[in-house]
Write an enzyme that holds these catalytic residues in place. Structure first.
Site, PDB file in Angstrom:
ATOM      1  CG  ASP A   1      -2.028   0.874   0.955  1.00  0.00           C
ATOM      2  OD1 ASP A   1      -3.221   0.666   0.237  1.00  0.00           O
ATOM      3  OD2 ASP A   1      -2.103   1.997   1.716  1.00  0.00           O
TER       4      ASP A   1
ATOM      5  CE1 TYR B   1      -4.980   6.411  -0.857  1.00  0.00           C
ATOM      6  CE2 TYR B   1      -4.613   7.226   1.579  1.00  0.00           C
ATOM      7  CZ  TYR B   1      -4.899   6.199   0.435  1.00  0.00           C
ATOM      8  OH  TYR B   1      -5.051   4.792   0.878  1.00  0.00           O
TER       9      TYR B   1
ATOM     10  CG  HIS C   1      -4.511  -4.220   0.184  1.00  0.00           C
ATOM     11  ND1 HIS C   1      -3.624  -3.697  -0.750  1.00  0.00           N
ATOM     12  CD2 HIS C   1      -4.654  -3.420   1.014  1.00  0.00           C
ATOM     13  CE1 HIS C   1      -3.378  -2.307  -0.406  1.00  0.00           C
ATOM     14  NE2 HIS C   1      -3.913  -2.016   0.951  1.00  0.00           N
TER      15      HIS C   1
END
Length: 387
Positions: free
Chosen positions: A181, A311, A365
């Site tokens: 991630d 982000y 994930h």
């Protein structure tokens, strides 16, 4: 570098406030859609919220978390100083190898506890004690107990500079890095910017912003690469709304998620279901208490909004590589079948020296939580060459 010991302790009134908010949840009206089709399932969410309010024992979780040796350090780089929370666990073996592991969203340092057991004390799991690691797990800026950066610019590149400074301050001149991630992006930035210190990196995810420069005349897309790019675009259109919100209007989402623990549970829970190898049943992979320990870290630190900031920063500084540009340290990639993207090896090899590639039999994930034995074994195999 100044370092202090750190121990979690949430005040009683913060725990009481959380329970009151959970019990006073104002539930959204149900729609006629099937469960999970339009997001978090209402029935599942009500059950989790009730457990969080009346059954979950934060103090027990806190005691377990405090068994991990935790610290706070003032880490200085050219971009300025940053207070960083981290776990630093020493290996049990003749010569433990130093390794920095970086988490992502919606994870935290909590997700690596089972993995740390296997990396730091391999003999306890039937592996060779010569494969032991000294592991450092920092909390990303704005996550958990690492304060948010005071200035803009805390992309994966700036975080990598801080991790390199942190590892130097801990006495590690050379080390390895691992991540999935957002942590995969930090690990790539470490290898790209600090190749003099980073021996190699192990990844279980490829950041969506990674994009090598492709010379259509000399290196056109392969069929597998074309399929991958199409699948990635389809996933972004149907499943990537959260990331677009985080990267463009994070503070709008933060205003509600920071005020409603039920909303936060929905925002996280849907991802743990969709991104894991659980066949649609979250509890096959994660107990309620495991989910709620991670959720509670975000809630008690009020870090959901600041966790989205990366982000925004990564959108402004994506991974774009010029023609002929190479990342020097070697790379291992563990591709889990239920991960949210599945790049072909050739896509990485356009920029990276991929020396180990593993197609895992199961897992998604959250690999460190879902399949710690598989991940630890793959990491031991890769980093053994640098010992």
């Amino acid at each position: 570098m100044h370092i202090d010991r750190f121990e979690l302790h949430v005040p009683d009134d913060a725990i009481d406030d959380l329970r009151q908010r959970l019990r006073a949840t104002r539930w959204a009206n149900a729609t006629p859609a099937p469960a999970w089709q339009q997001g978090a399932d209402n029935a599942w969410l009500r059950e989790l919220v009730a457990w969080w309010a009346d059954e979950f024992d934060w103090r027990a979780a806190e005691r377990e978390l405090n068994q991990q040796p935790q610290f706070m350090a003032d880490v200085a780089t050219d971009a300025g100083g940053q207070r960083v929370h981290f776990v630093h666990r020493r290996g049990v073996g003749p010569k433990p190898y130093p390794l920095v592991i970086t988490h992502g969203w919606p994870g935290s340092f909590v997700e690596f506890h089972a993995l740390l057991d296997r990396l730091c004390d391999p003999a306890a799991f039937g592996a060779d004690p010569a494969d032991a690691f000294d592991v450092v797990v920092p909390s990303l800026p704005g996550f958990a107990f690492s304060p948010a950066p005071a200035m803009p610019g805390a992309s994966a590149f700036q975080v990598a500079d801080r991790w390199a400074a942190l590892m130097r301050g801990l006495g590690y001149d050379r080390f390895g890095a691992q991540g999935g991630d957002l942590g995969a992006g930090v690990s790539i930035a470490l290898a790209s910017r600090h190749s003099q210190a980073v021996d190699g990196i192990h990844l279980n995810f490829l950041p969506s912003s990674y994009e090598p420069t492709v010379d259509a005349a000399n290196a056109p897309f392969t069929p597998a690469e074309q399929d991958y790019l199409r699948e990635k675009a389809e996933w972004a259109a149907l499943e990537g709304g959260y990331a677009h919100m985080h990267a463009t209007k994070p503070q709008t989402a933060a205003a509600s998620l920071n005020d409603s623990p039920a909303g936060l549970a929905a925002w996280f829970g849907e991802k743990f279901r969709a991104w894991s190898d659980c066949d649609g049943v979250i509890e096959r992979r994660f107990s309620k208490d495991t989910l709620l320990t991670n959720l509670s870290i975000y809630w008690f630190t009020g870090s959901i909004g600041t966790s989205m900031q990366m982000y925004w920063e990564n959108r402004l500084q994506p991974f774009r590589f010029a023609a002929g540009e190479r990342v020097l340290p070697p790379v291992a990639f563990a591709r889990f079948p239920k991960e949210i993207n599945h790049p072909p090896r050739s896509w990485l090899e356009r920029v990276f020296d991929v020396v180990q590639w593993t197609d895992m039999p199961r897992g998604g994930h959250f690999a460190a939580m879902e399949e710690p034995d598989l991940l630890a074994a793959d990491m031991r195999r890769f980093f053994r060459r640098f010992r």
